[in-house]
Design a protein around this motif. Structure first.
Motif, PDB file in Angstrom:
ATOM      1  N   GLY A   1      24.403  35.214   8.074  1.00 25.71           N
ATOM      2  CA  GLY A   1      23.383  35.369   6.274  1.00 25.71           C
ATOM      3  C   GLY A   1      23.817  36.603   6.059  1.00 25.71           C
ATOM      4  O   GLY A   1      23.682  36.443   4.787  1.00 25.71           O
ATOM      5  N   PRO A   2      23.749  37.920   6.409  1.00 21.39           N
ATOM      6  CA  PRO A   2      23.881  38.717   5.299  1.00 21.39           C
ATOM      7  C   PRO A   2      25.197  38.885   5.289  1.00 21.39           C
ATOM      8  O   PRO A   2      25.515  38.827   3.435  1.00 21.39           O
ATOM      9  CB  PRO A   2      23.745  40.039   6.811  1.00 21.39           C
ATOM     10  CG  PRO A   2      22.969  39.550   7.901  1.00 21.39           C
ATOM     11  CD  PRO A   2      22.826  38.179   7.605  1.00 21.39           C
ATOM     12  N   ALA A   3      26.195  38.736   5.652  1.00 18.75           N
ATOM     13  CA  ALA A   3      27.670  38.208   5.320  1.00 18.75           C
ATOM     14  C   ALA A   3      27.985  37.176   3.569  1.00 18.75           C
ATOM     15  O   ALA A   3      27.679  37.077   3.051  1.00 18.75           O
ATOM     16  CB  ALA A   3      28.819  37.809   6.698  1.00 18.75           C
ATOM     17  N   MET A   4      26.741  36.007   3.752  1.00 17.45           N
ATOM     18  CA  MET A   4      26.627  35.055   2.741  1.00 17.45           C
ATOM     19  C   MET A   4      26.105  35.419   1.476  1.00 17.45           C
ATOM     20  O   MET A   4      26.332  35.103   0.474  1.00 17.45           O
ATOM     21  CB  MET A   4      25.531  33.890   3.430  1.00 17.45           C
ATOM     22  CG  MET A   4      26.236  33.136   4.531  1.00 17.45           C
ATOM     23  SD  MET A   4      25.427  31.634   5.461  1.00 17.45           S
ATOM     24  CE  MET A   4      25.262  30.420   3.459  1.00 17.45           C
ATOM     25  N   GLN A   5      25.200  36.121   1.602  1.00 20.35           N
ATOM     26  CA  GLN A   5      23.993  36.835   0.945  1.00 20.35           C
ATOM     27  C   GLN A   5      25.201  37.989   0.080  1.00 20.35           C
ATOM     28  O   GLN A   5      25.437  38.138  -1.903  1.00 20.35           O
ATOM     29  CB  GLN A   5      23.485  38.107   1.153  1.00 20.35           C
ATOM     30  CG  GLN A   5      21.962  37.761   0.432  1.00 20.35           C
ATOM     31  CD  GLN A   5      21.383  37.659   0.557  1.00 20.35           C
ATOM     32  OE1 GLN A   5      20.573  38.670   1.420  1.00 20.35           O
ATOM     33  NE2 GLN A   5      19.603  36.555   0.339  1.00 20.35           N
ATOM     34  N   ALA A   6      26.340  38.839   0.596  1.00 15.17           N
ATOM     35  CA  ALA A   6      26.533  39.771   0.260  1.00 15.17           C
ATOM     36  C   ALA A   6      28.280  38.997  -0.739  1.00 15.17           C
ATOM     37  O   ALA A   6      28.547  39.587  -1.446  1.00 15.17           O
ATOM     38  CB  ALA A   6      27.678  40.790   0.814  1.00 15.17           C
TER      39      ALA A   6
END
Lengths: 409, 291
Positions: A53-58
């Motif tokens: 998730g965090p890398a997707m959002q970034a």
């Protein structure tokens, strides 16, 4: 997370600040719709999807920055508002409601896991805004009655087809299937059986099993009594761990084909390399030979910071934003959401000029149709709005994945 | 062939039943003595499994040490729940204690996931291959699980029906006021009961974890079958809870050739409903209860 350029909080704060500034300046929605395109990045920042998730959002923010740096799309600047699904449908619905009703987003990008995507879909459909998903359940295509849902990943049926191709490539003749009892697991198995029998093959046993059981011995004994040469599993990590352990204990000699999301370091840690030796893992792969993939990989390495990991899903999230940017550009200034949505298939379909970045696409659109070649896949959305990635079959050797076949459908 | 199939199914059901029997006994003990269904039982199972796995790794991989650490930890956790929470609901409607126990279940699970995350864990135990015994395919670790479960249950029964502590416990369950006037400290007796229930619960979690994988939701998922076993056996009756667990486990597996694997859980509950229609007080009649 603290200290990286793209934490959830920093995305929220910056988005919030922009939203407030916008509201104070000119509080009319009409203004916001013609000058900005607001994207809800609804990703699994915590919970089971937290590795992605965090890398997707970034990645969505990076793509938005790329679009804005190129002068925006059809004169509009992209604004990203991040939210967390917690990898759970109920939390995702709350977050989606907030994005739609409070932030007035024009699209929702990056829902992960079928349960979450299916729960958010009715909200997006009711609001008349497009939603881009990474999830596999076949029902996502069936329930999308407005052509607003875009699946940037393979459906489970397509996964099943890839499993069938892999089984054929490895020379298996007597496959059996075992499916976790949910939309995704059963979709996998049915896709496999359909593709396998269409080629004249026979499936010797089919079992659907319940989650959270103390044992799967009876299920395994049923399947193994049919004497398969390979068991094709539509499974997840915990049940795969139990299945393979009990299968080994029962003295099984057949091979296994399991989906990529059921494999991980925990599986090797739990079972040891001996049990896993020769197990075949099939997963969708990014569009590794495309220039867009290199472009994204380089951008991620430069901007993402040390705590974020690039994955198939972050690559998909990046493509979602770029594709939407190109669709906005193609629809032209002042286009409605419906008009933009109608362009999504068009900017990523065979026939047009092949482009690999937003800037290239924006330029080429002046001279006619384009065909965005994504970093995650060629995209090429079908009539259901599903992308068609390539797959790879890897064999586990000494606890490591060794890629052996690339499967193009 | 057919006999071999059913024999193996029955054996698999027996092992599953033996694992569920432990939390079922703990549930029925608490229900019999305190008068409420303790929904935190499932998450005490989970806590016991995590403690045992951590203990096993800390103790150089000894599973026996892990089992002891896990059982002691879950016994203490149950005692803390009693001393800090359930003690204050005695004599109140059982709904209060039930809701409190659900709250404790969530609190336990959230605490575990906060510190340990959602990743699955396994007991580092070498894998063994099954051997043939007549028509049966038997995995040695299943025999250890069966033996541990039987041993724990025998121990609980000895405590309940042979020792003075067990007699006092049954006296308190039957009539707390009369017991107190006879000089029995109900507080000490109840503390002992919670320790026993907690240890048995934790052991159930450990065996479940050895057979499967340890995840934050494992105990919560096992709670419903344990409730069913308790109800089938007659609430408050430890022997009934064991019979209930084994009946449900074996019947579920034996039904699979006829109803398939996805409906076997329904069969377990259908049997419970049927048994309650025929014998509303459970498999065993009231006179055999703890009290």
């Amino acid at each position: 997370m603290v200290g990286t350029p793209f934490t959830r909080r920093s995305v929220l704060l910056s988005a919030g600040a922009t939203a407030i500034a916008g509201t104070l300046g000119l509080p009319s929605i009409a203004w916001s719709q013609s000058d900005r395109f607001i994207v809800g990045a609804l990703n699994p920042v915590s919970g089971a999807g937290s590795p992605y998730g965090p890398a997707m959002q970034a990645s969505i923010v990076m793509a938005a920055d790329e679009i804005n740096a190129a002068g925006g799309a059809a004169g509009r600047m992209i604004e990203v508002i991040g939210e967390d699904t917690q990898s759970a449908p109920d939390a995702a619905v709350t977050a989606a409601k907030k994005l739609i009703e409070v932030n007035k987003v024009d699209a929702i990008l990056g829902t992960w896991s079928s349960g979450v995507s299916l729960a958010v879909m009715p909200l997006a459909l009711a609001a008349g805004i497009p939603q881009a998903v990474t999830s596999g359940a076949p029902q996502i295509s069936e329930l999308d009655d407005k052509d607003l849902i875009w699946r940037f990943n393979a459906s489970n049926v397509l996964f099943g087809t890839a499993f069938a191709k892999a089984a054929a490539a490895f020379g298996f003749e007597r496959p059996a299937t075992m499916a976790f009892n949910n939309a995704s697991g059963i979709g996998n198995s049915e896709g496999f059986t359909e593709a396998w029998t269409a080629d004249g093959g026979e499936v010797v046993a089919e079992v659907v099993y319940e989650p959270n059981r103390a044992s799967y011995r009876s299920e395994l004994q049923r399947v193994m009594s049919a004497n398969p040469d390979v068991i094709v599993a539509g499974s997840y990590l915990p049940d795969t761990t139990i299945l393979l352990r009990e299968w080994y204990q029962l003295g099984g000699t057949n091979k296994w084909i399991i989906p990529g999301w059921a494999f991980g370091p925990q599986l090797v840690e739990a079972l040891g390399p001996d049990v896993l030796e020769g197990v075949i893992v099939v997963d969708s792969i990014s569009n590794e030979s495309a220039a867009s993939y290199d472009h994204y990989a380089k951008m991620f390495a430069e901007n993402a910071g040390p705590n974020l990991t690039r994955s198939v899903y972050s690559t998909i999230a990046y493509d979602m934003m770029i594709t939407f940017g190109l669709a906005i550009e193609a629809a032209g200034p002042g286009a409605s959401i419906a008009e933009i949505n109608a362009k999504i298939r068009e900017v990523a379909s065979p026939g047009g000029t092949e482009v690999f970045t937003f800037a290239e696409g924006k330029e080429a659109l002046k001279n006619g149709d384009i065909n965005y070649q994504g970093a995650s896949s060629r995209l090429d959305f079908d009539e259901f709005g599903d992308a068609k990635p390539d797959f790879a079959a890897a064999v586990i050797r000494n606890g490591e994945l060794v890629r052996s076949e690339v499967i193009t459908l | 062939m057919d006999f071999a199939l059913f024999a193996n199914l029955a054996f698999n059901g027996l092992i599953e039943g033996a694992v569920i029997a432990l939390p079922a006994v703990a549930l029925t003990l608490v229900f019999g003595v305190m008068g409420f269904p303790n929904a935190s039982t499932g998450d005490v199972m989970t806590a016991g499994a995590y403690a045992a796995q951590t203990g096993q790794i800390a103790m150089a991989g000894s599973i026996v040490a892990g089992v002891i650490v896990g059982s002691v930890a879950s016994a203490l956790l149950a005692l803390v729940f009693y001393l800090c929470v359930f003690r204050f609901f005695q004599g109140r409607p059982s709904m209060y204690a039930l809701v409190a126990s659900i709250g404790l279940a969530f609190a336990t699970r959230s605490t575990l996931t906060f510190f340990l995350g959602y990743d699955q864990r396994v007991f580092p135990i070498p894998l063994t291959r099954a051997f043939s015994f007549g028509p049966l395919r038997i995995v040695p670790s299943d025999l250890y699980i069966l033996a541990t479960s039987v041993g724990a249950i025998v121990l609980v029964f000895l405590l309940l029906y042979v020792t003075p502590l067990g007699r006092r416990m049954r006296a308190v369950a039957d009539n707390p006021d009369l017991a107190r006037s006879c000089g029995i400290s109900s507080h000490r007796v109840l503390s002992a009961m919670w320790l026993i229930a907690g240890a048995v619960t934790g052991l159930g979690g450990i065996l479940f974890g050895i057979k499967t994988v340890i995840t934050p939701l494992m105990g919560w998922e096992a709670l419903l079958p344990a409730f069913a076993a308790m109800i089938l056996g007659g609430i408050g009756n430890p022997a009934g809870a064991i019979a209930g667990a084994l009946t449900i486990g074996i019947a579920q597996e034996l039904s699979t050739p006829f109803v398939g694997f996805t409906y076997k859980i329904g069969v377990g509950f259908a049997i419970m409903v049927l048994a309650l229609v025929l014998r509303p007080s459970g498999l065993f009649n009231l006179s055999a209860r703890v009290r």
